[in-house]
Design a protein around this motif. Structure first.
Motif, PDB file in Angstrom:
ATOM      1  N   THR A 179       0.571  -1.116   0.276  1.00 54.09           N
ATOM      2  CA  THR A 179       0.306  -0.061   0.179  1.00 54.09           C
ATOM      3  C   THR A 179       0.631   1.342  -0.087  1.00 54.09           C
ATOM      4  OG1 THR A 179      -1.885  -0.963   0.756  1.00 54.09           O
ATOM      5  CG2 THR A 179      -1.874   1.250   1.188  1.00 54.09           C
ATOM      6  N   LEU A 180       1.916   0.852   0.733  1.00 50.02           N
ATOM      7  CA  LEU A 180       2.947   2.410   0.891  1.00 50.02           C
ATOM      8  C   LEU A 180       3.411   2.466  -0.327  1.00 50.02           C
ATOM      9  CD1 LEU A 180       4.049   4.614   2.125  1.00 50.02           C
ATOM     10  CD2 LEU A 180       5.997   3.055   3.187  1.00 50.02           C
ATOM     11  N   ALA A 181       4.134   0.841  -0.373  1.00 52.17           N
ATOM     12  CA  ALA A 181       4.692   1.738  -1.988  1.00 52.17           C
ATOM     13  C   ALA A 181       3.999   2.011  -3.576  1.00 52.17           C
ATOM     14  CB  ALA A 181       4.580   0.224  -2.551  1.00 52.17           C
ATOM     15  N   THR A 182       2.403   1.618  -3.142  1.00 49.86           N
ATOM     16  CA  THR A 182       1.435   2.969  -4.553  1.00 49.86           C
ATOM     17  C   THR A 182       1.213   4.072  -3.931  1.00 49.86           C
ATOM     18  OG1 THR A 182       0.397   0.807  -4.704  1.00 49.86           O
ATOM     19  CG2 THR A 182      -0.767   2.599  -5.209  1.00 49.86           C
ATOM     20  N   GLN A 183       1.246   4.087  -2.819  1.00 45.70           N
ATOM     21  CA  GLN A 183       0.910   5.612  -2.888  1.00 45.70           C
ATOM     22  C   GLN A 183       2.389   6.704  -2.839  1.00 45.70           C
ATOM     23  OE1 GLN A 183       0.404   5.059   1.769  1.00 45.70           O
ATOM     24  NE2 GLN A 183      -1.863   4.782   1.462  1.00 45.70           N
ATOM     25  N   LEU A 184       3.061   5.783  -2.585  1.00 41.26           N
ATOM     26  CA  LEU A 184       5.134   6.714  -2.816  1.00 41.26           C
ATOM     27  C   LEU A 184       4.993   6.934  -4.637  1.00 41.26           C
ATOM     28  CD1 LEU A 184       7.404   4.697  -0.628  1.00 41.26           C
ATOM     29  CD2 LEU A 184       6.216   7.163  -0.551  1.00 41.26           C
ATOM     30  N   LEU A 185       4.500   5.497  -5.273  1.00 45.03           N
ATOM     31  CA  LEU A 185       4.331   5.738  -7.215  1.00 45.03           C
ATOM     32  C   LEU A 185       3.427   7.450  -7.454  1.00 45.03           C
ATOM     33  CD1 LEU A 185       5.131   4.480  -9.399  1.00 45.03           C
ATOM     34  CD2 LEU A 185       3.359   3.460  -9.382  1.00 45.03           C
ATOM     35  N   VAL A 186       2.019   7.082  -7.180  1.00 36.16           N
ATOM     36  CA  VAL A 186       1.617   7.847  -6.873  1.00 36.16           C
ATOM     37  C   VAL A 186       2.345   9.502  -6.808  1.00 36.16           C
ATOM     38  CG1 VAL A 186      -1.353   9.175  -6.383  1.00 36.16           C
ATOM     39  CG2 VAL A 186      -0.118   6.630  -7.124  1.00 36.16           C
ATOM     40  N   LEU A 187       2.757   9.432  -5.112  1.00 34.92           N
ATOM     41  CA  LEU A 187       2.553  11.485  -5.151  1.00 34.92           C
ATOM     42  C   LEU A 187       4.271  11.067  -6.562  1.00 34.92           C
ATOM     43  CD1 LEU A 187       3.693  11.023  -1.660  1.00 34.92           C
ATOM     44  CD2 LEU A 187       2.550  12.592  -3.174  1.00 34.92           C
ATOM     45  N   HIS A 188       5.421  10.403  -6.216  1.00 34.86           N
ATOM     46  CA  HIS A 188       6.069   9.952  -7.029  1.00 34.86           C
ATOM     47  C   HIS A 188       5.680  10.511  -8.489  1.00 34.86           C
ATOM     48  CE1 HIS A 188       9.899   9.146  -9.473  1.00 34.86           C
ATOM     49  NE2 HIS A 188      10.374   9.532  -8.474  1.00 34.86           N
ATOM     50  N   GLU A 189       4.587   9.951  -9.508  1.00 34.69           N
ATOM     51  CA  GLU A 189       4.898   9.993 -11.029  1.00 34.69           C
ATOM     52  C   GLU A 189       3.498  11.419 -11.288  1.00 34.69           C
ATOM     53  OE1 GLU A 189       5.268   8.727 -13.596  1.00 34.69           O
ATOM     54  OE2 GLU A 189       6.871   7.314 -11.648  1.00 34.69           O
ATOM     55  N   GLY A 190       3.146  12.085  -9.837  1.00 31.41           N
ATOM     56  CA  GLY A 190       2.294  13.406  -9.567  1.00 31.41           C
ATOM     57  C   GLY A 190       3.064  14.184 -10.132  1.00 31.41           C
ATOM     58  N   ALA A 191       4.657  14.237  -9.116  1.00 31.08           N
ATOM     59  CA  ALA A 191       5.512  15.222  -9.230  1.00 31.08           C
ATOM     60  C   ALA A 191       6.372  15.500 -10.462  1.00 31.08           C
ATOM     61  CB  ALA A 191       6.995  14.953  -8.409  1.00 31.08           C
ATOM     62  N   LEU A 192       6.101  13.853 -10.856  1.00 28.78           N
ATOM     63  CA  LEU A 192       7.326  14.292 -12.638  1.00 28.78           C
ATOM     64  C   LEU A 192       5.552  14.502 -13.591  1.00 28.78           C
ATOM     65  CD1 LEU A 192       8.608  10.957 -13.010  1.00 28.78           C
ATOM     66  CD2 LEU A 192       9.420  12.741 -13.702  1.00 28.78           C
ATOM     67  N   ALA A 193       4.192  14.359 -13.382  1.00 28.76           N
ATOM     68  CA  ALA A 193       3.571  14.758 -14.524  1.00 28.76           C
ATOM     69  C   ALA A 193       2.940  16.645 -14.785  1.00 28.76           C
ATOM     70  CB  ALA A 193       1.767  13.790 -13.845  1.00 28.76           C
ATOM     71  N   THR A 194       3.258  17.085 -12.901  1.00 31.70           N
ATOM     72  CA  THR A 194       3.328  18.216 -13.107  1.00 31.70           C
ATOM     73  C   THR A 194       4.587  19.295 -13.759  1.00 31.70           C
ATOM     74  OG1 THR A 194       3.812  18.207 -10.671  1.00 31.70           O
ATOM     75  CG2 THR A 194       1.176  17.935 -11.355  1.00 31.70           C
ATOM     76  N   GLN A 195       5.655  18.661 -13.765  1.00 34.36           N
ATOM     77  CA  GLN A 195       7.077  19.057 -13.670  1.00 34.36           C
ATOM     78  C   GLN A 195       6.691  20.267 -14.828  1.00 34.36           C
ATOM     79  OE1 GLN A 195       9.396  17.076 -15.061  1.00 34.36           O
ATOM     80  NE2 GLN A 195      10.732  17.924 -14.310  1.00 34.36           N
ATOM     81  N   PRO A 196       5.934  19.624 -15.787  1.00 34.92           N
ATOM     82  CA  PRO A 196       5.978  20.964 -17.375  1.00 34.92           C
ATOM     83  C   PRO A 196       5.604  22.259 -16.381  1.00 34.92           C
ATOM     84  CG  PRO A 196       5.433  18.825 -18.067  1.00 34.92           C
ATOM     85  CD  PRO A 196       5.543  18.136 -16.519  1.00 34.92           C
ATOM     86  N   LEU A 197       4.282  22.348 -15.709  1.00 37.28           N
ATOM     87  CA  LEU A 197       3.576  23.565 -15.315  1.00 37.28           C
ATOM     88  C   LEU A 197       4.567  24.391 -14.309  1.00 37.28           C
ATOM     89  CD1 LEU A 197      -0.156  21.850 -14.364  1.00 37.28           C
ATOM     90  CD2 LEU A 197       0.966  22.643 -16.777  1.00 37.28           C
ATOM     91  N   SER A 198       5.421  24.087 -14.373  1.00 35.65           N
ATOM     92  CA  SER A 198       6.553  24.667 -13.134  1.00 35.65           C
ATOM     93  C   SER A 198       5.957  25.113 -11.964  1.00 35.65           C
ATOM     94  CB  SER A 198       6.993  25.794 -13.992  1.00 35.65           C
ATOM     95  OG  SER A 198       7.346  26.133 -14.976  1.00 35.65           O
ATOM     96  N   LEU A 199       5.339  24.274 -11.506  1.00 41.41           N
ATOM     97  CA  LEU A 199       4.772  23.841 -10.288  1.00 41.41           C
ATOM     98  C   LEU A 199       5.394  23.727  -8.852  1.00 41.41           C
ATOM     99  CD1 LEU A 199       1.150  22.420 -10.724  1.00 41.41           C
ATOM    100  CD2 LEU A 199       1.291  24.996 -10.774  1.00 41.41           C
ATOM    101  N   ASP A 200       6.609  23.048  -9.414  1.00 37.87           N
ATOM    102  CA  ASP A 200       7.716  22.924  -8.417  1.00 37.87           C
ATOM    103  C   ASP A 200       7.111  21.922  -7.272  1.00 37.87           C
ATOM    104  OD1 ASP A 200      10.008  21.875  -7.452  1.00 37.87           O
ATOM    105  OD2 ASP A 200      10.986  24.044  -6.387  1.00 37.87           O
ATOM    106  N   SER A 201       6.249  20.558  -8.070  1.00 44.24           N
ATOM    107  CA  SER A 201       5.843  20.113  -6.661  1.00 44.24           C
ATOM    108  C   SER A 201       6.527  18.966  -6.121  1.00 44.24           C
ATOM    109  CB  SER A 201       4.724  19.889  -7.535  1.00 44.24           C
ATOM    110  OG  SER A 201       4.751  18.719  -7.726  1.00 44.24           O
TER     111      SER A 201
END
Length: 191
Positions: A149-171
């Motif tokens: 469960t933790l691994a899935t949560q961490l993957l979602v956070l990691h991928e979310g940071a990647l997906a928002t990167q082009p928006l210059s949100l610095d998440s």
């Protein structure tokens, strides 16, 4: 499946050009003519080395995946505690993002190449599964409760940071902090 041969100097130039062009412009938007032009080879040389654009895309993603995994492994090895190792892929992403600012090439490839039988699709999907399994493995070693469960949560956070990167949100800093909170909560003794 195409036979994997060592790359010639021309093949390395082709992959370098493809890496830049596919990542910055998109896989489907870039044709072999442009790649050949940017790499200083003929289309015939490109096809002799890779056989098809699909196999060139697969090679591009394979090489990018190898660089990413090496960076992540180095970050994991640098973690001075098992709990810090769990969030090491976030630290690796910070380094990776210094030169890769258009988000994730693997997410982009999955969006552009939705056919699961495409050789590049499998490489991109396997990269995500590898990261999920790494998070799970590291969480188990750190004694985290419910590592899957933790691994899935961490993957979602990691991928979310990647997906928002082009928006210059610095998440990424917030995602990293939240990842640490989740790891800490899952390793804390229950009262």
């Amino acid at each position: 499946m195409q036979e994997v041969r060592p790359l010639t100097p021309a093949g390395r130039r082709i992959v370098a050009a493809a890496d830049e062009l596919f990542y910055n412009r998109g896989i489907t938007a870039v044709g072999v003519d442009l790649i050949a032009e940017h790499s200083g080879v003929t289309k015939r040389t490109l096809y002799n080395q890779f056989g098809s654009k699909d196999h060139l895309v697969a090679t591009y993603l394979t090489e990018r995946d190898q660089r990413w995994r090496s960076l992540v492994r180095a970050a994991v090895d640098a973690g001075d505690t098992p709990a810090k190792a769990v969030t090491a892929p976030f630290e690796a992403l910070r380094t990776w993002s210094e030169t890769n600012t258009r988000g994730c090439a693997f997410i982009n490839a999955l969006a552009e190449l939705p056919d699961p039988s495409h050789p590049a699709y499998r490489i991109a999907a396997n990269q995500k599964l590898w990261l999920l399994n790494l998070f799970k493995e590291l969480a188990a070693v750190a004694g985290c409760s419910r590592p899957a469960t933790l691994a899935t949560q961490l993957l979602v956070l990691h991928e979310g940071a990647l997906a928002t990167q082009p928006l210059s949100l610095d998440s990424l800093p917030e995602s990293t902090d939240l990842a640490r909170v989740l790891v800490q909560a899952s390793t804390s003794p229950r009262q």
